[in-house]
Design a protein around this motif. Structure first.
Motif, PDB file in Angstrom:
ATOM      1  N   LEU A 146      34.619  -3.621 -41.282  1.00 25.59           N
ATOM      2  CA  LEU A 146      34.654  -4.788 -40.403  1.00 25.59           C
ATOM      3  C   LEU A 146      34.330  -4.397 -38.965  1.00 25.59           C
ATOM      4  CD1 LEU A 146      35.205  -7.820 -40.480  1.00 25.59           C
ATOM      5  CD2 LEU A 146      37.571  -7.310 -39.899  1.00 25.59           C
ATOM      6  N   LEU A 147      34.798  -3.237 -38.527  1.00 21.58           N
ATOM      7  CA  LEU A 147      34.451  -2.756 -37.191  1.00 21.58           C
ATOM      8  C   LEU A 147      32.952  -2.498 -37.061  1.00 21.58           C
ATOM      9  CD1 LEU A 147      37.397  -0.322 -36.416  1.00 21.58           C
ATOM     10  CD2 LEU A 147      36.931  -2.529 -35.353  1.00 21.58           C
ATOM     11  N   LEU A 148      32.340  -1.956 -38.087  1.00 18.24           N
ATOM     12  CA  LEU A 148      30.893  -1.727 -38.050  1.00 18.24           C
ATOM     13  C   LEU A 148      30.118  -3.043 -38.020  1.00 18.24           C
ATOM     14  CD1 LEU A 148      30.441   1.269 -40.508  1.00 18.24           C
ATOM     15  CD2 LEU A 148      30.314   1.280 -38.012  1.00 18.24           C
ATOM     16  N   ILE A 149      30.549  -4.013 -38.810  1.00 14.81           N
ATOM     17  CA  ILE A 149      29.899  -5.322 -38.808  1.00 14.81           C
ATOM     18  C   ILE A 149      30.042  -5.975 -37.431  1.00 14.81           C
ATOM     19  CG2 ILE A 149      29.983  -7.659 -39.788  1.00 14.81           C
ATOM     20  CD1 ILE A 149      30.922  -6.288 -42.424  1.00 14.81           C
ATOM     21  N   GLY A 150      31.233  -5.885 -36.854  1.00 17.98           N
ATOM     22  CA  GLY A 150      31.460  -6.442 -35.522  1.00 17.98           C
ATOM     23  C   GLY A 150      30.630  -5.745 -34.461  1.00 17.98           C
ATOM     24  N   LEU A 151      30.456  -4.433 -34.578  1.00 19.84           N
ATOM     25  CA  LEU A 151      29.647  -3.689 -33.618  1.00 19.84           C
ATOM     26  C   LEU A 151      28.184  -4.124 -33.682  1.00 19.84           C
ATOM     27  CD1 LEU A 151      29.385  -1.332 -31.564  1.00 19.84           C
ATOM     28  CD2 LEU A 151      28.911   0.116 -33.542  1.00 19.84           C
ATOM     29  N   VAL A 152      27.653  -4.256 -34.870  1.00 21.64           N
ATOM     30  CA  VAL A 152      26.260  -4.675 -35.025  1.00 21.64           C
ATOM     31  C   VAL A 152      26.078  -6.094 -34.496  1.00 21.64           C
ATOM     32  CG1 VAL A 152      24.449  -5.207 -36.709  1.00 21.64           C
ATOM     33  CG2 VAL A 152      25.773  -3.102 -36.922  1.00 21.64           C
ATOM     34  N   TYR A 153      27.018  -7.001 -34.814  1.00 23.09           N
ATOM     35  CA  TYR A 153      26.959  -8.380 -34.321  1.00 23.09           C
ATOM     36  C   TYR A 153      27.002  -8.404 -32.792  1.00 23.09           C
ATOM     37  CZ  TYR A 153      28.352 -13.206 -33.385  1.00 23.09           C
ATOM     38  OH  TYR A 153      28.407 -14.480 -32.893  1.00 23.09           O
ATOM     39  N   THR A 154      27.883  -7.599 -32.202  1.00 25.85           N
ATOM     40  CA  THR A 154      28.011  -7.568 -30.749  1.00 25.85           C
ATOM     41  C   THR A 154      26.756  -7.006 -30.087  1.00 25.85           C
ATOM     42  OG1 THR A 154      30.397  -7.301 -30.974  1.00 25.85           O
ATOM     43  CG2 THR A 154      29.439  -6.722 -28.854  1.00 25.85           C
ATOM     44  N   LEU A 155      26.162  -5.984 -30.669  1.00 33.59           N
ATOM     45  CA  LEU A 155      24.926  -5.435 -30.109  1.00 33.59           C
ATOM     46  C   LEU A 155      23.787  -6.450 -30.157  1.00 33.59           C
ATOM     47  CD1 LEU A 155      24.931  -1.769 -31.443  1.00 33.59           C
ATOM     48  CD2 LEU A 155      25.134  -2.529 -29.072  1.00 33.59           C
ATOM     49  N   ILE A 156      23.643  -7.132 -31.275  1.00 37.79           N
ATOM     50  CA  ILE A 156      22.611  -8.165 -31.381  1.00 37.79           C
ATOM     51  C   ILE A 156      22.873  -9.263 -30.364  1.00 37.79           C
ATOM     52  CG2 ILE A 156      21.655  -9.972 -32.859  1.00 37.79           C
ATOM     53  CD1 ILE A 156      22.157  -8.082 -35.241  1.00 37.79           C
ATOM     54  N   ALA A 157      24.123  -9.695 -30.253  1.00 30.88           N
ATOM     55  CA  ALA A 157      24.461 -10.766 -29.322  1.00 30.88           C
ATOM     56  C   ALA A 157      24.277 -10.336 -27.877  1.00 30.88           C
ATOM     57  CB  ALA A 157      25.901 -11.223 -29.550  1.00 30.88           C
ATOM     58  N   TYR A 158      24.593  -9.091 -27.558  1.00 28.78           N
ATOM     59  CA  TYR A 158      24.456  -8.601 -26.186  1.00 28.78           C
ATOM     60  C   TYR A 158      23.003  -8.630 -25.729  1.00 28.78           C
ATOM     61  CZ  TYR A 158      24.458  -5.487 -22.171  1.00 28.78           C
ATOM     62  OH  TYR A 158      24.272  -4.962 -20.920  1.00 28.78           O
ATOM     63  N   PHE A 159      22.103  -8.189 -26.604  1.00 23.85           N
ATOM     64  CA  PHE A 159      20.697  -8.127 -26.219  1.00 23.85           C
ATOM     65  C   PHE A 159      19.978  -9.464 -26.315  1.00 23.85           C
ATOM     66  CE2 PHE A 159      21.409  -3.576 -27.155  1.00 23.85           C
ATOM     67  CZ  PHE A 159      21.078  -3.091 -25.898  1.00 23.85           C
ATOM     68  N   THR A 160      20.598 -10.470 -26.922  1.00 17.05           N
ATOM     69  CA  THR A 160      19.957 -11.780 -27.046  1.00 17.05           C
ATOM     70  C   THR A 160      20.778 -12.886 -26.394  1.00 17.05           C
ATOM     71  OG1 THR A 160      20.970 -12.181 -29.197  1.00 17.05           O
ATOM     72  CG2 THR A 160      18.804 -11.132 -29.187  1.00 17.05           C
ATOM     73  N   GLU A 161      21.691 -12.528 -25.502  1.00 17.21           N
ATOM     74  CA  GLU A 161      22.526 -13.554 -24.883  1.00 17.21           C
ATOM     75  C   GLU A 161      21.792 -14.266 -23.765  1.00 17.21           C
ATOM     76  OE1 GLU A 161      25.925 -12.533 -22.397  1.00 17.21           O
ATOM     77  OE2 GLU A 161      25.142 -10.495 -22.266  1.00 17.21           O
ATOM     78  N   LYS A 162      22.263 -15.476 -23.492  1.00 14.17           N
ATOM     79  CA  LYS A 162      21.731 -16.271 -22.397  1.00 14.17           C
ATOM     80  C   LYS A 162      22.406 -15.802 -21.117  1.00 14.17           C
ATOM     81  CE  LYS A 162      21.131 -21.040 -21.022  1.00 14.17           C
ATOM     82  NZ  LYS A 162      21.406 -22.425 -21.391  1.00 14.17           N
ATOM     83  N   LYS A 163      21.645 -15.154 -20.266  1.00 19.07           N
ATOM     84  CA  LYS A 163      22.193 -14.623 -19.021  1.00 19.07           C
ATOM     85  C   LYS A 163      22.277 -15.741 -17.980  1.00 19.07           C
ATOM     86  CE  LYS A 163      21.414 -10.099 -20.093  1.00 19.07           C
ATOM     87  NZ  LYS A 163      22.287  -9.546 -21.006  1.00 19.07           N
ATOM     88  N   PRO A 164      23.379 -15.783 -17.225  1.00 15.55           N
ATOM     89  CA  PRO A 164      23.461 -16.789 -16.168  1.00 15.55           C
ATOM     90  C   PRO A 164      22.448 -16.492 -15.056  1.00 15.55           C
ATOM     91  CG  PRO A 164      25.356 -15.333 -16.099  1.00 15.55           C
ATOM     92  CD  PRO A 164      24.564 -14.975 -17.319  1.00 15.55           C
ATOM     93  N   VAL A 165      21.873 -17.543 -14.524  1.00 15.58           N
ATOM     94  CA  VAL A 165      20.894 -17.400 -13.463  1.00 15.58           C
ATOM     95  C   VAL A 165      21.633 -17.196 -12.145  1.00 15.58           C
ATOM     96  CG1 VAL A 165      19.002 -18.532 -12.241  1.00 15.58           C
ATOM     97  CG2 VAL A 165      19.307 -18.890 -14.705  1.00 15.58           C
ATOM     98  N   PRO A 166      21.330 -16.123 -11.422  1.00 16.65           N
ATOM     99  CA  PRO A 166      22.021 -15.917 -10.146  1.00 16.65           C
ATOM    100  C   PRO A 166      21.585 -16.965  -9.129  1.00 16.65           C
ATOM    101  CG  PRO A 166      20.366 -14.218 -10.494  1.00 16.65           C
ATOM    102  CD  PRO A 166      20.407 -15.052 -11.728  1.00 16.65           C
ATOM    103  N   LYS A 167      22.550 -17.473  -8.393  1.00 14.01           N
ATOM    104  CA  LYS A 167      22.265 -18.502  -7.386  1.00 14.01           C
ATOM    105  C   LYS A 167      21.871 -17.837  -6.079  1.00 14.01           C
ATOM    106  CE  LYS A 167      25.436 -21.831  -9.329  1.00 14.01           C
ATOM    107  NZ  LYS A 167      26.596 -22.671  -9.110  1.00 14.01           N
ATOM    108  N   ILE A 168      20.866 -18.391  -5.465  1.00  9.83           N
ATOM    109  CA  ILE A 168      20.440 -17.899  -4.165  1.00  9.83           C
ATOM    110  C   ILE A 168      21.207 -18.686  -3.108  1.00  9.83           C
ATOM    111  CG2 ILE A 168      18.516 -17.658  -2.579  1.00  9.83           C
ATOM    112  CD1 ILE A 168      16.687 -17.515  -5.042  1.00  9.83           C
ATOM    113  N   SER A 169      21.970 -17.982  -2.311  1.00 13.76           N
ATOM    114  CA  SER A 169      22.774 -18.673  -1.301  1.00 13.76           C
ATOM    115  C   SER A 169      21.899 -19.058  -0.117  1.00 13.76           C
ATOM    116  CB  SER A 169      23.919 -17.778  -0.839  1.00 13.76           C
ATOM    117  OG  SER A 169      23.383 -16.612  -0.246  1.00 13.76           O
ATOM    118  N   GLU A 170      22.123 -20.260   0.362  1.00 12.07           N
ATOM    119  CA  GLU A 170      21.384 -20.755   1.522  1.00 12.07           C
ATOM    120  C   GLU A 170      22.088 -20.296   2.777  1.00 12.07           C
ATOM    121  OE1 GLU A 170      20.599 -24.891   1.383  1.00 12.07           O
ATOM    122  OE2 GLU A 170      20.260 -24.854  -0.770  1.00 12.07           O
ATOM    123  N   GLN A 171      21.332 -19.787   3.728  1.00  8.43           N
ATOM    124  CA  GLN A 171      21.939 -19.310   4.972  1.00  8.43           C
ATOM    125  C   GLN A 171      21.462 -20.093   6.143  1.00  8.43           C
ATOM    126  OE1 GLN A 171      21.425 -15.120   5.299  1.00  8.43           O
ATOM    127  NE2 GLN A 171      22.325 -14.747   3.309  1.00  8.43           N
TER     128      GLN A 171
END
Length: 81
Positions: free
Chosen positions: A56-81
């Motif tokens: 189960l740990l191996l299955i979870g590791l593979v799932y987490t690796l796949i999810a990490y490399f295919t996750e939706k990254k939040p877009v950084p906000k550009i602060s207005e100055q």
């Protein structure tokens, strides 16, 4: 190419696309299959659980690796100055 299959909520990766849900379903089905296979060949409950936890740990590791490399990254906000 952007792959947005998963999103991160805390330490858990949740699927947000059909492919993400398919990967989660395959991981769960494989976990059930390995549990049944280990249970067929073991002689006690503790033997089953000890061998299943490692798989189960191996299955979870593979799932987490796949999810990490295919996750939706939040877009950084550009602060207005």
């Amino acid at each position: 190419m952007k792959l947005n299959w998963f999103t991160r909520k805390g330490i858990i990766y949740l699927p947000v696309s059909i492919i993400g849900w398919a990967i989660l379903a395959i991981a769960l089905a494989y976990a059930v299959f390995t549990f049944i296979d280990i249970d067929k060949h073991s002689h006690s409950v503790s033997d089953t659980l000890i061998n299943f936890v490692f798989n189960l740990l191996l299955i979870g590791l593979v799932y987490t690796l796949i999810a990490y490399f295919t996750e939706k990254k939040p877009v950084p906000k550009i602060s207005e100055q």
